[in-house]
Scaffold this active site. Structure first.
Site, PDB file in Angstrom:
ATOM      1  N   LYS A 203      81.923  50.558  97.034  1.00  9.35           N
ATOM      2  CA  LYS A 203      83.292  50.843  97.499  1.00  9.35           C
ATOM      3  C   LYS A 203      84.055  51.444  96.335  1.00  9.35           C
ATOM      4  O   LYS A 203      83.761  51.144  95.176  1.00  9.35           O
ATOM      5  CB  LYS A 203      83.980  49.559  97.948  1.00  9.35           C
TER       6      LYS A 203
ATOM      7  N   ASP B  32      88.136  55.521 103.952  1.00  9.42           N
ATOM      8  CA  ASP B  32      88.533  54.147 104.268  1.00  9.42           C
ATOM      9  C   ASP B  32      90.053  54.234 104.461  1.00  9.42           C
ATOM     10  O   ASP B  32      90.577  55.331 104.704  1.00  9.42           O
ATOM     11  CB  ASP B  32      88.138  53.193 103.124  1.00  9.42           C
TER      12      ASP B  32
HETATM   13  O1  2IT Z   1      84.348  49.889 105.550  1.00  6.96           O
HETATM   14  C1  2IT Z   1      83.546  50.773 105.888  1.00  6.96           C
HETATM   15  O2  2IT Z   1      82.436  50.517 106.356  1.00  6.96           O
HETATM   16  C2  2IT Z   1      83.948  52.161 105.687  1.00  6.96           C
HETATM   17  N1  2IT Z   1      85.041  52.412 105.219  1.00  6.96           N
HETATM   18  C3  2IT Z   1      83.000  53.285 106.019  1.00  6.96           C
HETATM   19  C4  2IT Z   1      82.057  53.514 104.886  1.00  6.96           C
HETATM   20  C5  2IT Z   1      81.153  54.705 105.039  1.00  6.96           C
HETATM   21  O3  2IT Z   1      80.406  54.955 104.081  1.00  6.96           O
HETATM   22  O4  2IT Z   1      81.164  55.375 106.068  1.00  6.96           O
END
Ligand code: 2IT
Length: 446
Positions: free
Chosen positions: A124, A164
């Site tokens: 993240k 996100d």
């Molecule tokens: O919390 C999540 O799963 C997302 N923000 C999507 C992450 C992604 O790599 O598509």
């Protein structure tokens, strides 16, 4: 493993990282029993290794605002776990972003990605940059400055960021433009959530919300219920809330509430196509308020300062932010007769709220299972990019549907209780954990 011991060690090492500690505690409490039946996990110190990110990258992001003033933010990428594949997870731009928040999200992402059935590790990233009220040019300059530091740490087979909270298709576009210029690599698979003309996948914008409703459908079906005619309260009005409201409406449910930081919209007649389209307009305005919805649609009313959980509903879908539904909200929902809560936001409910739902015996499922359709469809976007082709919307939707049914199956497999009901929190945590733990075990002490 002794959860209290692991937690007190972590609290000492990472004081004040409350969201991160909360996320770890939830997982460890769920897996304790199974873990202790596997001495090989204990011997390999799987838990001690799994709770720490592989690495954390932090950097300063300096950019110039429209008035010519120099601004500085902090940027992060938390590469949490690569046991089952390259790092994968979103980027969050929000004024409250800090290391604790991104560590919690990276930790959750590791198990969520394992649940998707696809080979993706957990990560993240983000920044304390606040997009609210920023001009398009400011957003672009910030995204470029952010990528100027991030680019060396990512790649299509290394770490693949996506959107996100606060990061959508526009921001991904600006970040990819800068990545390409710096890296001189033209593989669009380095980011997901891209535009449709340059490697994006159909259904990715809808996927988190659609997937959440597919999961909810399976959960209701297993309990002998369905969505037809049911009232649904949704928090938020962003991309995820929009996808959830769209699919819920299509499946015959009535979305009677959406909400923003300013208050709640009570929408007793449910959604129409115009209302769903207007949700996107509201979000694109960058003002972070939901009140104008009630000016646009006369059958809807705005109540300032109230949450979506103040509206009496059958099903509650938190779609906004972590810990957005607390114990008092849970009690209000239960008193109003709510019988199903599916977390669509990551860790949307506080531990006390979850305990209240479980004590009341209503259906409850956690974010890492319910919202996994988003990252799963990112995985499908990566597959299409790697194959240099793109699938039809029907094909992606079919695969998404299948993946959500598999995730539901995995939750049932590990979460079924003696009385036949399903503990979805336990099921999701154990299913995700077992896969990552097995991979770590086989890869040795690294
Ligand atoms: O919390 C999540 O799963 C997302 N923000 C999507 C992450 C992604 O790599 O598509």
């Amino acid at each position: 493993m002794n959860v209290s011991k692991v937690m007190s060690d972590l609290e000492r090492k990472h004081p004040g990282e409350n969201e991160y500690l909360q996320a770890v505690r939830e997982v460890l409490e769920s897996i304790e029993e199974v873990y202790n039946q596997h001495p090989e996990f204990e011997k390999a110190k799987i838990v001690e290794r799994m709770v720490e990110p592989d690495r954390v990258i932090t950097f300063r992001v300096t950019w110039v605002d429209d008035s010519g003033e120099i601004q500085t933010n902090i940027g992060y990428r938390v590469q949490f776990n690569s046991a089952i594949g390259p790092y994968k997870g979103g980027i969050r731009f929000h004024n409250a972003v800090n290391l604790s928040m991104l560590k919690f999200l990276g930790f959750e992402q590791t198990f969520k990605n394992a649940l998707t059935t696809l080979p993706m590790g957990g990560a993240k990233g983000g920044s304390d940059f606040n997009p609210k009220g920023k001009s398009n040019a400011e957003i672009m300059r910030f995204c470029q400055a952010f990528m100027l530091e991030l680019w060396q740490n990512i790649g299509p087979d290394t770490d693949v960021p996506a959107g996100d909270v606060g990061v959508g298709g526009r921001e991904i576009g600006y970040m990819y433009g800068m990545y390409k210029k710096l890296a001189r690599e033209y593989n669009t698979g380095v980011l997901t959530g891209k535009g449709m003309t340059w490697g994006g996948s159909l259904i990715r914008p809808e996927a988190t919300g659609f997937g959440a409703l597919y999961f909810t459908e399976h959960m209701l079906q297993k309990a002998g219920k369905d969505l037809k005619g049911k009232t649904i309260a949704i928090s938020g009005f962003g991309n995820v809330a929009w996808g959830a409201a769209t699919k819920a409406t299509e499946l015959g449910a009535k979305v009677i509430a959406i909400s923003g930081p300013d208050g709640v919209i009570y929408n007793p007649e449910g959604m129409t196509q115009e209302k769903l389209d207007y949700m996107l307009e509201l979000r694109a305005s960058n003002r972070d308020i939901v009140a104008p919805f009630a000016e646009e649609f006369k059958d809807a009313t705005f109540v300032a300062g109230k949450k979506a959980w103040s509206i009496k509903c059958d099903i509650a879908l938190p779609c906004a932010f972590q810990n957005e539904l607390n114990e008092a909200d849970a009690k209000e929902l239960l008193a109003g007769g709510t019988w199903c809560v599916a977390e669509v936001s990551n860790m949307g409910c506080t531990p006390e709220a979850i305990a209240a739902f479980q004590a009341a015996g209503i259906l409850f499922a956690p974010g890492k299972a319910v919202n996994a359709g988003g990252v799963a469809t990112s995985g499908l976007e990566m597959t299409q990019n790697a194959q240099h082709l793109s699938w039809s919307a029907e094909e992606v939707d079919k695969k998404l549907h299948y993946i959500m049914s598999q995730i539901h199956e995995a939750c049932v497999c590990y979460g079924e209780q003696a009385d036949g009901t399903i503990n979805y929190v336990k099921g999701a945590n154990i299913a995700g954990f077992m896969k990552v733990a097995q991979a770590m075990l086989e890869q040795g002490a690294i």
